[in-house]
Write an enzyme that holds these catalytic residues in place. Structure first.
Site, mmCIF file in Angstrom:
data_model
loop_
_atom_site.group_PDB
_atom_site.id
_atom_site.type_symbol
_atom_site.label_atom_id
_atom_site.label_comp_id
_atom_site.label_asym_id
_atom_site.label_seq_id
_atom_site.Cartn_x
_atom_site.Cartn_y
_atom_site.Cartn_z
ATOM 1 N N LYS A 99 -7.125 4.872 19.115
ATOM 2 C CA LYS A 99 -6.052 4.723 18.116
ATOM 3 C C LYS A 99 -5.770 6.067 17.437
ATOM 4 O O LYS A 99 -4.610 6.418 17.179
ATOM 5 C CB LYS A 99 -6.459 3.676 17.082
ATOM 6 C CG LYS A 99 -6.587 2.275 17.683
ATOM 7 C CD LYS A 99 -7.317 1.336 16.741
ATOM 8 C CE LYS A 99 -7.433 -0.054 17.323
ATOM 9 N NZ LYS A 99 -8.390 -0.912 16.606
ATOM 10 N N LYS A 113 -4.341 0.173 23.338
ATOM 11 C CA LYS A 113 -4.543 1.574 22.915
ATOM 12 C C LYS A 113 -5.337 2.365 23.935
ATOM 13 O O LYS A 113 -5.120 3.576 24.104
ATOM 14 C CB LYS A 113 -5.222 1.652 21.541
ATOM 15 C CG LYS A 113 -6.486 0.821 21.399
ATOM 16 C CD LYS A 113 -6.179 -0.572 20.921
ATOM 17 C CE LYS A 113 -7.355 -1.489 21.082
ATOM 18 N NZ LYS A 113 -7.256 -2.713 20.344
ATOM 19 N N GLY A 149 -12.293 -13.245 17.326
ATOM 20 C CA GLY A 149 -11.209 -12.654 18.132
ATOM 21 C C GLY A 149 -10.894 -11.222 17.747
ATOM 22 O O GLY A 149 -9.829 -10.702 18.077
ATOM 23 N N GLY A 156 -3.700 -3.298 14.253
ATOM 24 C CA GLY A 156 -3.284 -4.712 14.278
ATOM 25 C C GLY A 156 -1.948 -4.990 13.624
ATOM 26 O O GLY A 156 -0.892 -4.622 14.141
ATOM 27 N N ARG A 191 -6.128 -14.597 34.348
ATOM 28 C CA ARG A 191 -7.080 -14.376 35.439
ATOM 29 C C ARG A 191 -7.501 -15.719 36.015
ATOM 30 O O ARG A 191 -7.603 -15.911 37.203
ATOM 31 C CB ARG A 191 -8.283 -13.600 34.899
ATOM 32 C CG ARG A 191 -9.071 -12.909 35.944
ATOM 33 C CD ARG A 191 -10.023 -11.884 35.370
ATOM 34 N NE ARG A 191 -10.269 -12.068 33.953
ATOM 35 C CZ ARG A 191 -10.675 -11.113 33.149
ATOM 36 N NH1 ARG A 191 -10.867 -9.910 33.608
ATOM 37 N NH2 ARG A 191 -10.903 -11.355 31.874
ATOM 38 N N GLU A 226 -12.971 -6.262 21.314
ATOM 39 C CA GLU A 226 -12.398 -6.078 22.646
ATOM 40 C C GLU A 226 -13.150 -6.955 23.644
ATOM 41 O O GLU A 226 -14.290 -7.366 23.389
ATOM 42 C CB GLU A 226 -12.544 -4.607 23.073
ATOM 43 C CG GLU A 226 -11.786 -3.624 22.200
ATOM 44 C CD GLU A 226 -10.300 -3.920 22.180
ATOM 45 O OE1 GLU A 226 -9.646 -3.849 23.219
ATOM 46 O OE2 GLU A 226 -9.778 -4.245 21.096
ATOM 47 N N GLU A 228 3.451 -1.035 18.754
ATOM 48 C CA GLU A 228 3.013 -1.147 17.355
ATOM 49 C C GLU A 228 1.627 -1.781 17.238
ATOM 50 O O GLU A 228 0.816 -1.400 16.378
ATOM 51 C CB GLU A 228 4.032 -1.981 16.567
ATOM 52 C CG GLU A 228 3.760 -2.097 15.089
ATOM 53 C CD GLU A 228 3.769 -0.737 14.398
ATOM 54 O OE1 GLU A 228 4.844 -0.170 14.249
ATOM 55 O OE2 GLU A 228 2.683 -0.249 14.011
ATOM 56 N N ILE A 277 -0.709 -3.846 10.797
ATOM 57 C CA ILE A 277 -0.145 -2.810 9.907
ATOM 58 C C ILE A 277 0.915 -2.011 10.674
ATOM 59 O O ILE A 277 0.629 -1.493 11.750
ATOM 60 C CB ILE A 277 -1.236 -1.824 9.424
ATOM 61 C CG1 ILE A 277 -2.400 -2.571 8.774
ATOM 62 C CG2 ILE A 277 -0.655 -0.785 8.479
ATOM 63 C CD1 ILE A 277 -3.567 -1.656 8.382
HETATM 64 P P1 NAP Z 1 -8.521 -11.285 25.644
HETATM 65 O O1 NAP Z 1 -8.663 -12.321 24.588
HETATM 66 O O2 NAP Z 1 -9.718 -10.881 26.418
HETATM 67 O O3 NAP Z 1 -7.361 -11.766 26.633
HETATM 68 C C1 NAP Z 1 -7.056 -11.091 27.827
HETATM 69 C C2 NAP Z 1 -6.087 -11.943 28.640
HETATM 70 O O4 NAP Z 1 -5.700 -11.232 29.786
HETATM 71 C C3 NAP Z 1 -6.671 -13.271 29.140
HETATM 72 O O5 NAP Z 1 -5.685 -14.266 29.110
HETATM 73 C C4 NAP Z 1 -7.084 -12.942 30.574
HETATM 74 O O6 NAP Z 1 -7.013 -14.084 31.450
HETATM 75 C C5 NAP Z 1 -6.003 -11.969 30.982
HETATM 76 N N1 NAP Z 1 -6.475 -10.987 31.957
HETATM 77 C C6 NAP Z 1 -7.411 -10.017 31.796
HETATM 78 N N2 NAP Z 1 -7.525 -9.268 32.904
HETATM 79 C C7 NAP Z 1 -6.653 -9.775 33.799
HETATM 80 C C8 NAP Z 1 -6.298 -9.450 35.140
HETATM 81 N N3 NAP Z 1 -6.884 -8.415 35.773
HETATM 82 N N4 NAP Z 1 -5.333 -10.198 35.753
HETATM 83 C C9 NAP Z 1 -4.759 -11.219 35.116
HETATM 84 N N5 NAP Z 1 -5.031 -11.581 33.842
HETATM 85 C C10 NAP Z 1 -5.974 -10.868 33.201
HETATM 86 O O7 NAP Z 1 -7.957 -9.929 25.008
HETATM 87 P P2 NAP Z 1 -7.136 -9.761 23.646
HETATM 88 O O8 NAP Z 1 -8.103 -9.671 22.497
HETATM 89 O O9 NAP Z 1 -6.025 -10.727 23.588
HETATM 90 O O10 NAP Z 1 -6.579 -8.258 23.825
HETATM 91 C C11 NAP Z 1 -5.503 -7.991 24.687
HETATM 92 C C12 NAP Z 1 -5.015 -6.552 24.451
HETATM 93 O O11 NAP Z 1 -4.578 -6.406 23.100
HETATM 94 C C13 NAP Z 1 -6.105 -5.477 24.661
HETATM 95 O O12 NAP Z 1 -5.485 -4.321 25.178
HETATM 96 C C14 NAP Z 1 -6.594 -5.205 23.252
HETATM 97 O O13 NAP Z 1 -7.124 -3.903 23.093
HETATM 98 C C15 NAP Z 1 -5.310 -5.368 22.470
HETATM 99 N N6 NAP Z 1 -5.482 -5.707 21.049
HETATM 100 C C16 NAP Z 1 -6.306 -6.731 20.689
HETATM 101 C C17 NAP Z 1 -6.443 -7.053 19.343
HETATM 102 C C18 NAP Z 1 -7.331 -8.162 18.883
HETATM 103 O O14 NAP Z 1 -7.483 -8.316 17.671
HETATM 104 N N7 NAP Z 1 -7.922 -8.959 19.766
HETATM 105 C C19 NAP Z 1 -5.728 -6.321 18.385
HETATM 106 C C20 NAP Z 1 -4.868 -5.284 18.808
HETATM 107 C C21 NAP Z 1 -4.750 -4.980 20.133
HETATM 108 P P3 NAP Z 1 -7.930 -15.404 31.212
HETATM 109 O O15 NAP Z 1 -7.375 -16.037 29.970
HETATM 110 O O16 NAP Z 1 -7.726 -16.224 32.418
HETATM 111 O O17 NAP Z 1 -9.319 -14.873 31.031
HETATM 112 N N1 HSE Z 2 -11.075 -4.562 18.756
HETATM 113 C C1 HSE Z 2 -10.102 -4.018 17.877
HETATM 114 C C2 HSE Z 2 -10.679 -3.931 16.478
HETATM 115 C C3 HSE Z 2 -8.870 -4.870 17.893
HETATM 116 O O1 HSE Z 2 -11.724 -4.534 16.231
HETATM 117 O O2 HSE Z 2 -10.106 -3.245 15.638
HETATM 118 C C4 HSE Z 2 -7.711 -4.267 17.142
HETATM 119 O O3 HSE Z 2 -7.217 -3.139 17.788
#
Ligand code: NAP
Ligand code: HSE
Length: 441
Positions: A212, A112, A194, A141, A50, A197, A136, A143
């Site tokens: 999920k 999800k 980290g 995460g 972004r 969400e 996956e 698993i």
């Molecule tokens: P995050 O740290 O908030 O990162 C989101 C990234 O996407 C950032 O780089 C952001 O840009 C970019 N972004 C967001 N909206 C955008 C848009 N409209 N246009 C362009 N770029 C955009 O999120 P995350 O924790 O990595 O999670 C990402 C996905 O994985 C989510 O669907 C989440 O549910 C899933 N997930 C996360 C985890 C976890 O442990 N965090 C585990 C499993 C699944 P900037 O860097 O410029 O802000």
């Molecule tokens: N926000 C989610 C959690 C990330 O805390 O479990 C993994 O899906």
């Protein structure tokens, strides 16, 4: 030096998970190449963010020109052959996945919310175009539970899942229990690690776990699930006194997802804060760890345990999907994903699901309060196994007190009816807080 054929990746999102994928591809690149059929090397060709000027912990030691803020540029780039969606949300993320599938580019996502809310549309397009979606990382995460359900248990009827599938909530409950942190302090920790969400409301209100659970149930039971039909409550109302009470009774407080197929074919699906017996293995799942207990007719009871959130564990699942997508891109592969095969499937209304309960009331203390509550419960045939009202030693005559009732097993709908009547009493100050007491049988 050997020159490997390359496969171009478009990485949409470079936050916690996206930068974890970048790091893993760089750290373990040679290993991954040697394990990807045909020795294919995975190269990130474009990264969507972004804010391109944001300072980032992960340096782009390659070309900073990889960054774009225009998702179409990423999807349309001829060098991008696989699109990894890690931006979150259900709007732009949907557009990216849809455009990638239409362009014949496999999609890998950890989103999800996207799949639970709009997966039916995306998987229909995936079937139509013959282009796969891999997900996956969307459940638990690091698993490998999605592969387990889709592949390893493909010959089983799955009778139930009990899951601790939100790392943030589990971290918060654990830190409130073990370190006496407030809810807000524990949530701030989960965000800085980290786990949470971008909008942590979804973590604490139970909806991340519900998304999920919907994915697991859709895969296991083969019918589309309307998120609006799922009963979800989160951990926002959990107070230290609930945790202390549970501990005294021999329970742990967990945000639990229950998915269970009933004998007549309906499926129970709910997410609620629950008391679970300390003797059950799920009570030992602490911090960011997740666990999914699966009961199926052939394999019997199985438990899947590991880190449910965070940068590296989640990247591990995304990279596994990338390798699968890369293998598929080089070989013919049959369709995988949501395969609706059951036309008559339905969720059981939460009102018809039964457990015992812990209910906390915020009351204005006056003679007869307990009797009034007990009368309404009795009129509805709900038995009381215990009641307690902690006395404040600094103010034993306090007007406002918490009153706790432990209730025998009854259908949730019957409890809801009684609680609506109780809430209307002049001495009840707010909506009663309900925890399920689960036997996990
Ligand atoms: P995050 O740290 O908030 O990162 C989101 C990234 O996407 C950032 O780089 C952001 O840009 C970019 N972004 C967001 N909206 C955008 C848009 N409209 N246009 C362009 N770029 C955009 O999120 P995350 O924790 O990595 O999670 C990402 C996905 O994985 C989510 O669907 C989440 O549910 C899933 N997930 C996360 C985890 C976890 O442990 N965090 C585990 C499993 C699944 P900037 O860097 O410029 O802000
Ligand atoms: N926000 C989610 C959690 C990330 O805390 O479990 C993994 O899906």
């Amino acid at each position: 030096m050997t020159q490997h054929p390359t496969l171009g990746i478009g990485l949409a999102g470079f936050g916690t998970v996206g930068s974890g994928v970048w790091n893993t591809l760089h750290r373990n690149g040679a290993l991954i190449t040697s394990r990807t059929g045909g020795g294919v090397s995975l190269e990130v060709e474009r990264i969507l963010v972004r804010d391109p000027n944001k300072s980032r912990a992960t340096t782009l030691d390659a070309d900073p020109g990889l960054l774009t803020t225009n998702w179409r540029q990423l999807v349309d780039d001829p060098k991008v052959e696989i699109v990894v969606e890690l931006i979150g949300g259900t709007t732009t993320a949907f557009d990216i996945a849809e455009a990638a599938l239409q362009a014949g580019k496999p999609v890998v996502t950890g989103n999800k919310a996207l799949l639970a809310e709009r997966g039916i549309e995306l998987f229909a397009l995936s079937r139509e175009t013959g282009v796969p979606i891999h997900f996956e990382a969307a459940v638990a995460g690091g698993i490998p539970i999605i592969r387990t359900v889709m592949d390893s248990f493909v010959g089983n009827h799955i009778q139930s899942f009990f899951g601790i599938i939100n790392g943030t909530s589990n971290h918060i409950l654990g830190r409130m229990t073990d370190a006496g942190l407030t809810f807000g302090e524990a949530l701030a920790e989960a965000r800085s690690l980290g786990y949470a969400e971008a909008d942590p409301t979804l973590d604490v209100n139970g909806w991340d776990a519900a998304h999920k659970a919907i994915l697991l149930a859709t895969l296991a039971y083969g019918f589309p699930i309307d998120p609006g039909a799922v009963h979800v409550s989160g951990i926002e109302q959990v107070r230290p006194m609930d945790i202390a009470f549970a501990t005294r009774l021999g329970y742990a407080v967990k945000l639990l997802a229950v998915i269970r197929e009933h004998a007549e074919g309906g499926v129970e699906l709910r997410v609620q804060p629950s008391f679970i017996p300390n003797s059950h293995i799920l009570a030992s799942v602490h911090g960011v760890f997740n666990a999914v207990a699966v009961n199926s007719d052939a394999a019997g009871e199985s438990l899947f345990y590991g880190r449910g959130a965070g940068q590296d564990p989640t990247a591990s699942s995304v990279v596994a999907d990338l390798v699968e997508a890369a293998r598929g891109a080089r070989h013919v592969e049959s369709h995988r994903g949501f395969l609706p095969y059951r036309e008559t499937g339905a969720l059981i209304p939460v009102e018809d699901t039964a457990t015992s309960y812990y209910v906390r009331f915020d009351v204005t203390d006056r003679p007869g309060v307990i009797a009034d509550v007990a009368r309404i419960l009795a009129e509805r045939g709900i038995g009381i196994s215990g009641t307690h009202s902690p006395v404040n030693p600094d103010d034993p005559d306090a007007d406002f007190v918490d009153m706790v009732f432990l209730l025998h097993t009854c259908p949730f709908g019957r409890l809801q009816g009684a609680l609506a009547e109780i809430e209307a009493l002049d001495c009840i100050n707010s909506t009663p807080v309900v925890f399920r007491i689960e036997t996990l049988a």
